[in-house]
Design a protein around this motif. Structure first.
Motif, mmCIF file in Angstrom:
data_model
loop_
_atom_site.group_PDB
_atom_site.id
_atom_site.type_symbol
_atom_site.label_atom_id
_atom_site.label_comp_id
_atom_site.label_asym_id
_atom_site.label_seq_id
_atom_site.Cartn_x
_atom_site.Cartn_y
_atom_site.Cartn_z
ATOM 1 N N ARG A 1 25.195 7.335 -57.887
ATOM 2 C CA ARG A 1 26.592 6.922 -58.101
ATOM 3 C C ARG A 1 27.270 6.501 -56.800
ATOM 4 N NH1 ARG A 1 27.855 11.586 -62.370
ATOM 5 N NH2 ARG A 1 28.202 12.763 -60.472
ATOM 6 N N GLU A 2 26.938 7.220 -55.703
ATOM 7 C CA GLU A 2 27.557 6.841 -54.423
ATOM 8 C C GLU A 2 27.106 5.453 -54.000
ATOM 9 O OE1 GLU A 2 27.447 9.344 -50.939
ATOM 10 O OE2 GLU A 2 27.877 11.078 -52.231
ATOM 11 N N ARG A 3 25.826 5.171 -54.194
ATOM 12 C CA ARG A 3 25.319 3.826 -53.840
ATOM 13 C C ARG A 3 25.965 2.780 -54.733
ATOM 14 N NH1 ARG A 3 20.519 6.879 -53.967
ATOM 15 N NH2 ARG A 3 19.662 5.909 -55.832
ATOM 16 N N HIS A 4 26.143 3.116 -56.010
ATOM 17 C CA HIS A 4 26.784 2.203 -56.964
ATOM 18 C C HIS A 4 28.185 1.833 -56.455
ATOM 19 C CE1 HIS A 4 27.604 1.572 -61.584
ATOM 20 N NE2 HIS A 4 27.938 0.517 -60.879
ATOM 21 N N ASP A 5 28.971 2.864 -56.128
ATOM 22 C CA ASP A 5 30.342 2.620 -55.658
ATOM 23 C C ASP A 5 30.337 1.822 -54.348
ATOM 24 O OD1 ASP A 5 31.332 3.981 -57.831
ATOM 25 O OD2 ASP A 5 31.737 5.838 -56.744
ATOM 26 N N SER A 6 29.396 2.162 -53.454
ATOM 27 C CA SER A 6 29.353 1.457 -52.156
ATOM 28 C C SER A 6 29.026 -0.018 -52.350
ATOM 29 C CB SER A 6 28.281 2.051 -51.239
ATOM 30 O OG SER A 6 28.562 3.385 -51.014
ATOM 31 N N ARG A 7 28.118 -0.297 -53.269
ATOM 32 C CA ARG A 7 27.731 -1.704 -53.501
ATOM 33 C C ARG A 7 28.909 -2.499 -54.054
ATOM 34 N NH1 ARG A 7 22.064 0.629 -55.051
ATOM 35 N NH2 ARG A 7 20.941 -0.110 -53.233
ATOM 36 N N PRO B 1 19.091 -14.501 -55.106
ATOM 37 C CA PRO B 1 18.551 -13.697 -53.982
ATOM 38 C C PRO B 1 19.289 -12.363 -53.818
ATOM 39 C CG PRO B 1 18.867 -15.982 -53.320
ATOM 40 C CD PRO B 1 19.485 -15.851 -54.669
ATOM 41 N N PHE B 2 20.605 -12.408 -53.974
ATOM 42 C CA PHE B 2 21.393 -11.172 -53.844
ATOM 43 C C PHE B 2 20.995 -10.158 -54.919
ATOM 44 C CE2 PHE B 2 25.117 -8.831 -55.438
ATOM 45 C CZ PHE B 2 25.416 -8.067 -54.316
ATOM 46 N N VAL B 3 20.921 -10.626 -56.156
ATOM 47 C CA VAL B 3 20.601 -9.725 -57.268
ATOM 48 C C VAL B 3 19.177 -9.187 -57.127
ATOM 49 C CG1 VAL B 3 20.198 -9.658 -59.770
ATOM 50 C CG2 VAL B 3 22.277 -10.702 -58.874
ATOM 51 N N ARG B 4 18.246 -10.073 -56.768
ATOM 52 C CA ARG B 4 16.851 -9.619 -56.616
ATOM 53 C C ARG B 4 16.738 -8.561 -55.519
ATOM 54 N NH1 ARG B 4 13.636 -15.152 -57.136
ATOM 55 N NH2 ARG B 4 13.192 -15.055 -59.361
ATOM 56 N N GLY B 5 17.421 -8.800 -54.407
ATOM 57 C CA GLY B 5 17.355 -7.862 -53.282
ATOM 58 C C GLY B 5 17.926 -6.509 -53.665
ATOM 59 N N LEU B 6 19.071 -6.542 -54.348
ATOM 60 C CA LEU B 6 19.713 -5.281 -54.745
ATOM 61 C C LEU B 6 18.829 -4.521 -55.740
ATOM 62 C CD1 LEU B 6 23.501 -4.962 -55.613
ATOM 63 C CD2 LEU B 6 21.747 -3.494 -56.585
ATOM 64 N N ILE B 7 18.274 -5.243 -56.709
ATOM 65 C CA ILE B 7 17.435 -4.579 -57.710
ATOM 66 C C ILE B 7 16.203 -3.955 -57.044
ATOM 67 C CG2 ILE B 7 15.873 -5.014 -59.664
ATOM 68 C CD1 ILE B 7 17.974 -6.835 -60.858
ATOM 69 N N TYR C 1 30.910 -8.000 -60.252
ATOM 70 C CA TYR C 1 30.128 -7.895 -61.492
ATOM 71 C C TYR C 1 28.629 -7.845 -61.193
ATOM 72 C CZ TYR C 1 27.524 -9.592 -65.479
ATOM 73 O OH TYR C 1 26.563 -9.736 -66.454
ATOM 74 N N GLN C 2 28.163 -8.745 -60.350
ATOM 75 C CA GLN C 2 26.720 -8.806 -60.077
ATOM 76 C C GLN C 2 26.234 -7.557 -59.345
ATOM 77 O OE1 GLN C 2 25.184 -12.842 -58.871
ATOM 78 N NE2 GLN C 2 27.344 -13.392 -59.084
ATOM 79 N N ALA C 3 27.041 -7.061 -58.399
ATOM 80 C CA ALA C 3 26.635 -5.852 -57.658
ATOM 81 C C ALA C 3 26.536 -4.657 -58.601
ATOM 82 C CB ALA C 3 27.644 -5.565 -56.543
ATOM 83 N N GLY C 4 27.544 -4.472 -59.456
ATOM 84 C CA GLY C 4 27.549 -3.312 -60.354
ATOM 85 C C GLY C 4 26.465 -3.402 -61.405
ATOM 86 N N ALA D 1 31.235 -5.747 -52.176
ATOM 87 C CA ALA D 1 31.207 -7.118 -52.732
ATOM 88 C C ALA D 1 32.295 -7.954 -52.061
ATOM 89 C CB ALA D 1 31.431 -7.071 -54.244
ATOM 90 N N PRO D 2 31.979 -9.201 -51.695
ATOM 91 C CA PRO D 2 32.940 -9.999 -50.932
ATOM 92 C C PRO D 2 34.243 -10.298 -51.668
ATOM 93 C CG PRO D 2 30.965 -11.284 -51.507
ATOM 94 C CD PRO D 2 30.679 -9.861 -51.861
ATOM 95 N N ASP D 3 34.225 -10.225 -53.012
ATOM 96 C CA ASP D 3 35.460 -10.505 -53.760
ATOM 97 C C ASP D 3 36.168 -9.232 -54.239
ATOM 98 O OD1 ASP D 3 33.428 -9.933 -55.539
ATOM 99 O OD2 ASP D 3 33.601 -11.801 -56.689
ATOM 100 N N ILE D 4 35.855 -8.090 -53.617
ATOM 101 C CA ILE D 4 36.469 -6.824 -54.042
ATOM 102 C C ILE D 4 37.999 -6.885 -53.915
ATOM 103 C CG2 ILE D 4 36.225 -5.736 -51.745
ATOM 104 C CD1 ILE D 4 35.775 -3.875 -55.044
#
Ligand code: SF4
Length: 235
Positions: A38-44, A8-14, A170-173, A48-51
């Motif tokens: 790029r800004e959205r990429h960095d923000s995502r 669900p997380f990956v689908r929503g982000l995509i 990993y999944q967010a990026g 991430a909860p494990d950042i």
């Protein structure tokens, strides 16, 4: 390292990034749209909860000797950044290293490149000189224990070394990159993957490469890219 994909997380982000990228590519052009993304990429990644588990720190540069892949849009954006932001002396050093690296890597396949440690031309005095414009691969590369990165650097022939990473980072990026790439591909732009030094050297030596790219033609006449689909393309 095996991970469970949070579908669900990956689908929503995509879905979110794909819609935004599609509109921006149409409205402001592909290079500007990439730069906006790029800004959205960095923000995502930052959200991430494990950042907090990352071992990546300023001055840690093992991964800046590993093979880096880029798409043409990144190569053109990086060269714009270099022209705009780096002092003349640094520009000359960077261009000279790009050409030397691309000559050294010429004709090697991905596996051969991975067996070589090649210092990135943008690594200067322990820092990335194009940090704001660094490739998506660099934005996504991360580890939770730098010992794994050092081990890969010390023993590049050993493909069994698998540095630990943070699953949600990993999944967010990766999902972000997949979504932007999908929007570019649907708009008709080249989404092949090229080795960083080779793409930059080709862009520098082929003055019409950017025009070809923006006209939705194959950008580089001297390079054949790998048509790599995203990790989550089927989700
Ligand atoms: S572009 Fe920057 S972050 Fe990426 S490998 Fe080069 S020096 Fe490292």
């Amino acid at each position: 390292m095996e991970i469970d994909i949070d579908i669900p997380f990956v689908r929503g982000l995509i879905a979110e990034e794909h819609a935004r990228a599609r509109d921006e590519i149409r409205d402001v052009g592909v290079v500007r749209a990439y730069e906006n993304s790029r800004e959205r990429h960095d923000s995502r990644i930052a959200a991430a909860p494990d950042i907090g588990t990352l071992a990546c720190r300023s001055g840690c540069t093992w991964c800046c000797h590993f093979s880096v892949d880029v798409r043409a849009v990144e190569a053109f954006s990086i060269l714009d950044f270099v022209e705009r932001s780096l002092p003349d002396e640094e520009k000359a050093r960077v261009y000279s290293e790009i050409r030397a690296n691309s000559t050294a890597l010429d004709g090697m396949d991905e596996i051969e490149r991975m067996r070589r440690n090649v210092k990135c031309p943008f690594l200067s005095q322990g820092r990335c000189s194009i940090y704001a414009a660094r490739p998506q691969t660099c934005r996504n590369y991360h580890a939770t224990d730098a010992a794994g990165c050092e081990a890969s650097y010390q023993d590049p022939d050993n493909f069994d070394i698998d540095p630990e990473f943070a699953p949600m980072v990993y999944q967010a990026g990766a999902a972000h990159v997949d979504a932007f790439t999908r929007a570019m591909r649907e708009a008709g732009y080249d989404t092949n993957v090229y080795e960083l030094n080779c793409a930059l050297a080709a862009a520098l030596s082929e003055p019409r490469s950017r025009e070809r790219f923006e006209s939705k033609l194959p950008p580089f006449q001297q390079l054949t890219g790998d048509d790599v689909c995203g990790d989550f393309d089927e989700i």
